[in-house]
Design a protein around this motif. Structure first.
Motif, PDB file in Angstrom:
ATOM      1  N   MET A   1       0.830  -1.205   0.000  1.00 45.13           N
ATOM      2  CA  MET A   1       0.000   0.000   0.000  1.00 45.13           C
ATOM      3  C   MET A   1       0.863   1.252   0.000  1.00 45.13           C
ATOM      4  O   MET A   1       0.576   2.225  -0.714  1.00 45.13           O
ATOM      5  N   ASP A   2       1.934   1.242   0.784  1.00 44.28           N
ATOM      6  CA  ASP A   2       2.848   2.384   0.851  1.00 44.28           C
ATOM      7  C   ASP A   2       3.470   2.649  -0.516  1.00 44.28           C
ATOM      8  O   ASP A   2       3.499   3.785  -1.006  1.00 44.28           O
ATOM      9  N   LEU A   3       3.972   1.593  -1.162  1.00 40.39           N
ATOM     10  CA  LEU A   3       4.603   1.753  -2.471  1.00 40.39           C
ATOM     11  C   LEU A   3       3.583   2.192  -3.521  1.00 40.39           C
ATOM     12  O   LEU A   3       3.885   3.025  -4.386  1.00 40.39           O
ATOM     13  N   ALA A   4       2.371   1.630  -3.466  1.00 37.59           N
ATOM     14  CA  ALA A   4       1.332   2.026  -4.414  1.00 37.59           C
ATOM     15  C   ALA A   4       0.992   3.505  -4.256  1.00 37.59           C
ATOM     16  O   ALA A   4       0.778   4.225  -5.245  1.00 37.59           O
ATOM     17  N   PHE A   5       0.948   3.978  -3.016  1.00 36.63           N
ATOM     18  CA  PHE A   5       0.684   5.396  -2.754  1.00 36.63           C
ATOM     19  C   PHE A   5       1.766   6.276  -3.363  1.00 36.63           C
ATOM     20  O   PHE A   5       1.492   7.310  -3.968  1.00 36.63           O
ATOM     21  N   ARG A   6       3.027   5.857  -3.222  1.00 30.97           N
ATOM     22  CA  ARG A   6       4.134   6.635  -3.766  1.00 30.97           C
ATOM     23  C   ARG A   6       4.113   6.637  -5.292  1.00 30.97           C
ATOM     24  O   ARG A   6       4.429   7.643  -5.938  1.00 30.97           O
ATOM     25  N   ILE A   7       3.755   5.502  -5.892  1.00 31.96           N
ATOM     26  CA  ILE A   7       3.659   5.435  -7.357  1.00 31.96           C
ATOM     27  C   ILE A   7       2.524   6.323  -7.852  1.00 31.96           C
ATOM     28  O   ILE A   7       2.645   7.016  -8.870  1.00 31.96           O
ATOM     29  N   ASP A   8       1.414   6.324  -7.118  1.00 31.75           N
ATOM     30  CA  ASP A   8       0.264   7.136  -7.522  1.00 31.75           C
ATOM     31  C   ASP A   8       0.580   8.622  -7.479  1.00 31.75           C
ATOM     32  O   ASP A   8      -0.083   9.425  -8.141  1.00 31.75           O
ATOM     33  N   ALA A   9       1.604   8.996  -6.687  1.00 31.12           N
ATOM     34  CA  ALA A   9       2.007  10.401  -6.589  1.00 31.12           C
ATOM     35  C   ALA A   9       3.170  10.741  -7.513  1.00 31.12           C
ATOM     36  O   ALA A   9       3.635  11.880  -7.524  1.00 31.12           O
ATOM     37  N   ALA A  10       3.640   9.769  -8.295  1.00 28.93           N
ATOM     38  CA  ALA A  10       4.782   9.988  -9.192  1.00 28.93           C
ATOM     39  C   ALA A  10       4.384  10.899 -10.345  1.00 28.93           C
ATOM     40  O   ALA A  10       3.205  10.969 -10.727  1.00 28.93           O
ATOM     41  N   PRO A  11       5.354  11.604 -10.924  1.00 29.25           N
ATOM     42  CA  PRO A  11       5.034  12.484 -12.063  1.00 29.25           C
ATOM     43  C   PRO A  11       4.629  11.682 -13.299  1.00 29.25           C
ATOM     44  O   PRO A  11       5.042  10.538 -13.477  1.00 29.25           O
ATOM     45  N   ARG A  12       3.820  12.292 -14.141  1.00 25.33           N
ATOM     46  CA  ARG A  12       3.402  11.654 -15.392  1.00 25.33           C
ATOM     47  C   ARG A  12       4.459  11.896 -16.466  1.00 25.33           C
ATOM     48  O   ARG A  12       5.074  12.946 -16.521  1.00 25.33           O
ATOM     49  N   ILE A  13       4.654  10.898 -17.316  1.00 29.65           N
ATOM     50  CA  ILE A  13       5.683  10.936 -18.351  1.00 29.65           C
ATOM     51  C   ILE A  13       5.030  10.745 -19.721  1.00 29.65           C
ATOM     52  O   ILE A  13       4.296   9.773 -19.932  1.00 29.65           O
ATOM     53  N   ASP A  14       5.287  11.661 -20.637  1.00 27.03           N
ATOM     54  CA  ASP A  14       4.817  11.499 -22.013  1.00 27.03           C
ATOM     55  C   ASP A  14       5.860  10.780 -22.863  1.00 27.03           C
ATOM     56  O   ASP A  14       5.536   9.917 -23.669  1.00 27.03           O
ATOM     57  N   THR A  15       7.114  11.174 -22.680  1.00 30.51           N
ATOM     58  CA  THR A  15       8.217  10.568 -23.425  1.00 30.51           C
ATOM     59  C   THR A  15       9.486  10.704 -22.602  1.00 30.51           C
ATOM     60  O   THR A  15       9.582  11.573 -21.730  1.00 30.51           O
TER      61      THR A  15
END
Length: 231
Positions: free
Chosen positions: A175-189
């Motif tokens: 859950m902790d890691l999923a939360f951190r991934i959900d807050a990661a920046p979005r990447i187009d390229t």
């Protein structure tokens, strides 16, 4: 699309852990995909596919896995966008402990395990030292004192990254890691992005298939040991 690189030595429990993380993200409504990089073979794609996740495998064969990774990572991002993914997990093994697959501006997670020995963190290079988060697995198998000493050495190697205690069987830390991934920046390229550290360098005769031993057959980037008595 959110992108995360997951790296760590072989058999530390990366796949078991990120199956739990991917399931958590999926249950929260995210469309998750996985690209698994390895050297010779893997069956980890079947475990991700069993969750109904789109997955691709890249096997480097005789090439350095890091060089293979960086030559293909932008195509992985394009594949993720083409499949409409919300999250793309890139999993790769740090087979030489010198590996450096993390990218500036992309969430970087390093997975290590308590069974590796308390001095292991100081032996691991950029994939640990430059990670954003360090996930420690198999802490339930060792004593509390060993866990504390191992975590202390992790913090010495990377004092900036938070430590997350994880278990790929029970799902602890997912859950902790999923939360951190959900807050990661979005990447187009990833065009114009840079690696956080340079790759291991190797351009010698053995890189192109030479098998004979001896200085006569050594060309290119060759580093020799010194056996002179320093006393």
């Amino acid at each position: 699309m959110r992108l995360v690189t997951v790296a760590g030595p072989p058999s530390v429990g990366k796949t078991s852990l990120f199956i739990k993380v991917a399931a958590r993200l999926r249950d929260d409504g995210a469309h998750v995909g996985v690209v698994k990089f390895d050297a010779l073979s893997t069956t980890d794609d079947a475990a991700y596919a069993a969750l109904g996740l789109p997955v691709r495998v890249g096997l480097s064969g005789g090439l350095c896995p890091d060089h293979y990774f960086v030559s293909n990572i932008d195509d992985c991002v394009a594949w993720g966008h083409g499949n409409g993914l919300d999250v793309l997990i890139i999993e790769t093994a740090g087979l030489c402990n010198r590996c450096s697959p993390h990218i500036k501006g992309v969430l970087a997670i390093c997975v290590v395990d308590n069974l590796a020995g308390i001095h292991t963190p100081r032996k691991i290079g950029p994939m640990l030292r430059l990670a954003d988060v360090v996930a420690i697995t198999k802490g339930d198998i060792v004593s509390q004192a060993e866990r504390e000493v191992f975590a202390y050495n992790v913090r010495l190697a990377n004092p900036r990254a938070p430590v997350v205690w994880c278990n790929g069987i029970t799902g602890q830390g997912a859950m902790d890691l999923a939360f951190r991934i959900d807050a990661a920046p979005r990447i187009d390229t990833l065009e114009h992005h840079h690696l956080r550290f340079s790759m291991p360098s190797a351009a010698c005769s053995y890189c192109v298939g030479e098998t004979a031993i001896g200085e006569t057959y050594q060309r290119g980037n060759v580093r020799k040991m010194s056996f002179e008595d320093s006393r």
